[in-house]
Design a protein around this motif. Structure first.
Motif, PDB file in Angstrom:
ATOM      1  N   ARG A  57     -11.295   5.865  -4.405  1.00  0.00           N
ATOM      2  CA  ARG A  57      -9.791   5.674  -3.669  1.00  0.00           C
ATOM      3  C   ARG A  57     -10.271   6.352  -2.133  1.00  0.00           C
ATOM      4  O   ARG A  57     -11.393   7.048  -2.099  1.00  0.00           O
TER       5      ARG A  57
ATOM      6  N   PRO B 211       0.775  -1.358   0.076  1.00  0.00           N
ATOM      7  CA  PRO B 211      -0.019   0.001   0.167  1.00  0.00           C
ATOM      8  C   PRO B 211       0.911   1.290   0.005  1.00  0.00           C
ATOM      9  O   PRO B 211       1.679   1.439   0.764  1.00  0.00           O
TER      10      PRO B 211
ATOM     11  N   ARG C 189     -11.057  -3.483  -1.793  1.00  0.00           N
ATOM     12  CA  ARG C 189     -10.420  -4.085  -2.690  1.00  0.00           C
ATOM     13  C   ARG C 189     -10.758  -5.527  -2.397  1.00  0.00           C
ATOM     14  O   ARG C 189     -11.114  -6.187  -3.634  1.00  0.00           O
TER      15      ARG C 189
ATOM     16  N   ASP D  20      -9.562   1.210   2.174  1.00  0.00           N
ATOM     17  CA  ASP D  20      -9.067   0.787   0.743  1.00  0.00           C
ATOM     18  C   ASP D  20      -8.815  -0.921   0.623  1.00  0.00           C
ATOM     19  O   ASP D  20      -9.397  -1.524  -0.400  1.00  0.00           O
ATOM     20  N   SER D  21      -8.187  -1.477   1.640  1.00  0.00           N
ATOM     21  CA  SER D  21      -8.103  -2.583   1.654  1.00  0.00           C
ATOM     22  C   SER D  21      -9.588  -3.702   1.702  1.00  0.00           C
ATOM     23  O   SER D  21      -9.635  -4.673   0.962  1.00  0.00           O
TER      24      SER D  21
ATOM     25  N   PRO E 218      -3.144  -0.359  -4.416  1.00  0.00           N
ATOM     26  CA  PRO E 218      -3.543  -0.321  -3.225  1.00  0.00           C
ATOM     27  C   PRO E 218      -2.930   1.052  -2.657  1.00  0.00           C
ATOM     28  O   PRO E 218      -1.753   1.369  -2.670  1.00  0.00           O
TER      29      PRO E 218
ATOM     30  N   ASP F 266      -5.022   0.443  -9.843  1.00  0.00           N
ATOM     31  CA  ASP F 266      -5.019  -0.901  -9.309  1.00  0.00           C
ATOM     32  C   ASP F 266      -4.020  -1.014  -7.936  1.00  0.00           C
ATOM     33  O   ASP F 266      -3.921  -1.861  -7.387  1.00  0.00           O
TER      34      ASP F 266
END
Length: 209
Positions: A82, A10, A132, A128-129, A54, A52
């Motif tokens: 984002r 990240p 995704r 974000d994690s 992270p 794409d």
């Protein structure tokens, strides 16, 4: 040496037109082990951005050209949202409300307390994690669903409403044994361990944009 970005590590992306602020934030984030990238404008960032990758964005609200707030709102409406933390020397209530409605993790006033910023960034990285992970799960489910036959999709739709094989057979005008066969194939293709599992999958597929 392998670039950290190639490992999928990240990245905290700082976008601020003040070089001293960029340097200070890079130093802060790197001091706690966060991989950091800095840019002086939205245009500079977009020239090298990989959606794409992270991570999260620490974004100054007032920037030359496209403002941070306008950019954050555009990101929220895009196919690649984002996690964003907004910072500014001047934050009014209207601006903060607008930012939060567009999904900002937090809106902080400069000079920002280091602990407040680190907490906001860690929350943004977690957000974000999680997003995704959900997107990856959705992609897998869509692929599995695409491999179902039309009849299997029809039966899946009826199964998740709670209908029994006998009821489904009557509705689709098939023998109950044939329904069981299609149902078994569908469950295996979707890799559903139970009806509850299948219902959860159907919910994810139905709720996706």
């Amino acid at each position: 040496m392998i670039d950290d970005r190639k490992r999928g590590r990240p990245t905290v992306i700082v976008i601020d037109d003040d070089e001293s602020v960029r340097d200070a934030l890079r130093g802060l984030f790197e001091s706690v082990g966060l991989f950091t990238e800095v840019h002086g404008s939205v245009a500079d960032f977009l020239a090298v951005d990989d959606p794409d990758r992270p991570g999260c964005i620490v974004l100054d609200i007032r920037l030359p050209g496209q403002s941070g707030l306008e950019f954050q709102e555009a990101l929220a409406k895009s196919h690649h949202p984002r996690s964003v933390v907004l910072i500014s020397a001047h934050v009014d209530v209207e601006m903060a409300v607008r930012a939060m409605k567009a999904g900002a993790i937090d809106v902080l006033t400069k000079p920002v307390r280091e602990q407040d910023l680190l907490e906001a960034v860690n929350l943004a990285l977690l957000s974000d994690s999680e997003r995704r992970t959900e997107m990856n799960q959705l992609s897998v489910l869509r692929l599995r669903h695409s491999k179902l036959t039309d009849r299997e999709r029809q039966i899946m739709d009826l199964v998740v409403t709670g209908k029994l094989n006998k009821q489904i057979a009557s509705e689709v005008q098939l023998a109950e044994a044939t329904v069981k066969l299609h149902r078994g194939h569908m469950m295996r293709k979707m890799r559903a361990a139970s009806i509850a599992d299948l219902v959860k999958m159907a919910g994810i597929l139905d709720s996706a944009p």
